[in-house]
Design a protein around this motif. Structure first.
Motif, mmCIF file in Angstrom:
data_model
loop_
_atom_site.group_PDB
_atom_site.id
_atom_site.type_symbol
_atom_site.label_atom_id
_atom_site.label_comp_id
_atom_site.label_asym_id
_atom_site.label_seq_id
_atom_site.Cartn_x
_atom_site.Cartn_y
_atom_site.Cartn_z
ATOM 1 N N PHE A 86 29.429 44.951 -16.900
ATOM 2 C CA PHE A 86 28.649 43.740 -16.653
ATOM 3 C C PHE A 86 28.375 43.071 -17.989
ATOM 4 C CE2 PHE A 86 27.370 46.511 -13.096
ATOM 5 C CZ PHE A 86 27.733 45.699 -12.037
ATOM 6 N N ASP A 87 28.299 41.747 -17.979
ATOM 7 C CA ASP A 87 28.027 41.007 -19.203
ATOM 8 C C ASP A 87 26.538 40.774 -19.439
ATOM 9 O OD1 ASP A 87 30.679 40.754 -19.974
ATOM 10 O OD2 ASP A 87 30.960 38.975 -18.738
ATOM 11 N N ASP A 88 25.736 40.865 -18.357
ATOM 12 C CA ASP A 88 24.326 40.552 -18.544
ATOM 13 C C ASP A 88 23.638 41.650 -19.349
ATOM 14 O OD1 ASP A 88 23.060 41.575 -15.288
ATOM 15 O OD2 ASP A 88 24.883 42.128 -16.328
ATOM 16 N N PRO A 89 22.823 41.262 -20.307
ATOM 17 C CA PRO A 89 22.237 42.245 -21.217
ATOM 18 C C PRO A 89 21.070 43.013 -20.604
ATOM 19 C CG PRO A 89 21.470 40.062 -21.773
ATOM 20 C CD PRO A 89 22.463 39.890 -20.650
ATOM 21 N N ALA A 90 21.015 44.285 -20.933
ATOM 22 C CA ALA A 90 19.869 45.117 -20.574
ATOM 23 C C ALA A 90 18.877 45.059 -21.729
ATOM 24 C CB ALA A 90 20.327 46.559 -20.352
ATOM 25 N N PRO A 91 17.607 45.368 -21.478
ATOM 26 C CA PRO A 91 16.662 45.391 -22.603
ATOM 27 C C PRO A 91 17.069 46.492 -23.585
ATOM 28 C CG PRO A 91 15.641 46.233 -20.583
ATOM 29 C CD PRO A 91 16.988 45.713 -20.208
ATOM 30 N N PRO A 92 17.044 46.224 -24.874
ATOM 31 C CA PRO A 92 17.503 47.200 -25.866
ATOM 32 C C PRO A 92 16.807 48.561 -25.780
ATOM 33 C CG PRO A 92 17.187 45.064 -26.901
ATOM 34 C CD PRO A 92 16.665 44.940 -25.498
ATOM 35 N N ASP A 112 12.918 43.126 -13.830
ATOM 36 C CA ASP A 112 12.502 44.533 -13.755
ATOM 37 C C ASP A 112 13.261 45.306 -12.680
ATOM 38 O OD1 ASP A 112 11.359 43.491 -11.452
ATOM 39 O OD2 ASP A 112 9.424 44.475 -11.733
ATOM 40 N N LEU A 113 14.411 44.781 -12.259
ATOM 41 C CA LEU A 113 15.231 45.436 -11.240
ATOM 42 C C LEU A 113 16.463 46.064 -11.890
ATOM 43 C CD1 LEU A 113 15.431 45.894 -8.150
ATOM 44 C CD2 LEU A 113 16.901 43.873 -8.088
ATOM 45 N N LEU A 114 16.670 47.336 -11.628
ATOM 46 C CA LEU A 114 17.838 48.080 -12.108
ATOM 47 C C LEU A 114 18.736 48.350 -10.914
ATOM 48 C CD1 LEU A 114 19.352 49.885 -14.233
ATOM 49 C CD2 LEU A 114 17.865 51.754 -13.467
ATOM 50 N N GLU A 115 19.989 47.923 -11.022
ATOM 51 C CA GLU A 115 20.971 48.148 -9.958
ATOM 52 C C GLU A 115 22.075 49.042 -10.501
ATOM 53 O OE1 GLU A 115 24.268 45.291 -8.312
ATOM 54 O OE2 GLU A 115 22.345 44.800 -7.371
ATOM 55 N N THR A 116 22.341 50.139 -9.800
ATOM 56 C CA THR A 116 23.412 51.054 -10.209
ATOM 57 C C THR A 116 24.452 51.135 -9.101
ATOM 58 O OG1 THR A 116 22.254 53.007 -9.325
ATOM 59 C CG2 THR A 116 21.877 52.455 -11.651
ATOM 60 N N ASP A 117 25.681 51.462 -9.503
ATOM 61 C CA ASP A 117 26.763 51.600 -8.537
ATOM 62 C C ASP A 117 27.742 52.650 -9.039
ATOM 63 O OD1 ASP A 117 28.436 51.212 -6.349
ATOM 64 O OD2 ASP A 117 29.238 49.298 -7.060
ATOM 65 N N ASN A 118 28.383 53.315 -8.106
ATOM 66 C CA ASN A 118 29.420 54.296 -8.416
ATOM 67 C C ASN A 118 30.761 53.648 -8.078
ATOM 68 O OD1 ASN A 118 31.251 56.361 -8.503
ATOM 69 N ND2 ASN A 118 29.932 57.855 -7.519
ATOM 70 N N PRO A 119 31.533 53.246 -9.095
ATOM 71 C CA PRO A 119 32.811 52.572 -8.818
ATOM 72 C C PRO A 119 33.794 53.440 -8.043
ATOM 73 C CG PRO A 119 32.232 52.381 -11.145
ATOM 74 C CD PRO A 119 31.265 53.335 -10.518
ATOM 75 N N SER A 169 19.187 50.097 -5.892
ATOM 76 C CA SER A 169 18.333 49.194 -6.654
ATOM 77 C C SER A 169 16.936 49.780 -6.713
ATOM 78 C CB SER A 169 18.263 47.812 -5.991
ATOM 79 O OG SER A 169 19.517 47.192 -6.016
ATOM 80 N N THR A 170 16.318 49.660 -7.884
ATOM 81 C CA THR A 170 14.956 50.151 -8.071
ATOM 82 C C THR A 170 14.277 49.337 -9.159
ATOM 83 O OG1 THR A 170 13.614 52.124 -8.450
ATOM 84 C CG2 THR A 170 15.604 51.914 -9.764
ATOM 85 N N LEU A 187 11.075 54.809 -13.053
ATOM 86 C CA LEU A 187 11.840 54.229 -11.951
ATOM 87 C C LEU A 187 10.955 54.278 -10.716
ATOM 88 C CD1 LEU A 187 15.341 55.900 -12.460
ATOM 89 C CD2 LEU A 187 14.471 53.761 -13.419
ATOM 90 N N ASP A 188 10.791 53.155 -10.056
ATOM 91 C CA ASP A 188 9.904 53.062 -8.903
ATOM 92 C C ASP A 188 10.713 52.689 -7.670
ATOM 93 O OD1 ASP A 188 8.076 52.174 -6.909
ATOM 94 O OD2 ASP A 188 6.558 51.862 -8.464
ATOM 95 N N PHE A 189 10.878 53.662 -6.778
ATOM 96 C CA PHE A 189 11.618 53.480 -5.539
ATOM 97 C C PHE A 189 10.616 53.184 -4.426
ATOM 98 C CE2 PHE A 189 14.089 56.197 -8.277
ATOM 99 C CZ PHE A 189 15.388 55.747 -8.127
ATOM 100 N N ALA A 190 10.120 51.961 -4.352
ATOM 101 C CA ALA A 190 9.150 51.540 -3.324
ATOM 102 C C ALA A 190 7.942 52.475 -3.277
ATOM 103 C CB ALA A 190 9.828 51.439 -1.966
ATOM 104 N N GLY A 191 7.408 52.822 -4.440
ATOM 105 C CA GLY A 191 6.211 53.656 -4.520
ATOM 106 C C GLY A 191 6.462 55.092 -4.939
ATOM 107 N N ALA A 192 7.625 55.627 -4.648
ATOM 108 C CA ALA A 192 7.989 56.979 -5.100
ATOM 109 C C ALA A 192 8.587 56.839 -6.497
ATOM 110 C CB ALA A 192 8.985 57.621 -4.148
ATOM 111 N N GLN A 193 8.015 57.550 -7.467
ATOM 112 C CA GLN A 193 8.435 57.360 -8.849
ATOM 113 C C GLN A 193 9.164 58.564 -9.426
ATOM 114 O OE1 GLN A 193 5.005 56.215 -11.159
ATOM 115 N NE2 GLN A 193 5.243 54.081 -10.558
ATOM 116 N N ALA A 194 10.091 58.252 -10.346
ATOM 117 C CA ALA A 194 10.744 59.250 -11.193
ATOM 118 C C ALA A 194 10.448 58.835 -12.626
ATOM 119 C CB ALA A 194 12.245 59.285 -10.940
#
Length: 105
Positions: free
Chosen positions: A6-12, A65-72, A79-80, A92-99
């Motif tokens: 992806f070209d969009d930058p993540a926070p450093p 503040d949204l992180l999207e991951t995928d397994n190619p 998304s979390t 990481l906040d999965f609708a209230g459940a946190q890691a």
């Protein structure tokens, strides 16, 4: 050199290796889970399976503040919400459940 996923930058601050410190039991994160966020949207997700380390190459992107991951290899988009917590923790906040992950040095 690996092509950017992806070209969009993540926070450093997100770049680097993170180790699971604790998580809500409903998330089913096993002990020893680690993530390494690399520039260009590449993510190495490491977990223990039967006493061995399994590395799953994923791709990611961030939008606000949204992180999207995928397994190619077997598309499974997750998304979390994510945030940098006190003491350099990745939350990481999965609708209230946190890691909660701590940075590996």
């Amino acid at each position: 050199m690996t092509q950017p996923a992806f070209d969009d930058p993540a926070p450093p601050w997100l770049f680097g290796r993170w180790r699971l410190m604790r998580s809500d039991p409903s998330l089913d994160f096993g002990p020893g889970v680690r993530m390494e966020f690399r520039p260009g949207g590449h993510l190495r997700y490491t977990l223990s399976v039967d006493g061995r380390e399994l590395v799953v190459p994923l791709v990611y992107r961030t939008t606000g503040d949204l992180l999207e991951t995928d397994n190619p290899a077997a598309s499974h988009v997750m998304s979390t919400r994510f945030a940098l917590g006190a003491g350099d923790m990745l939350i990481l906040d999965f609708a209230g459940a946190q890691a909660i992950f701590v940075r590996e040095r």
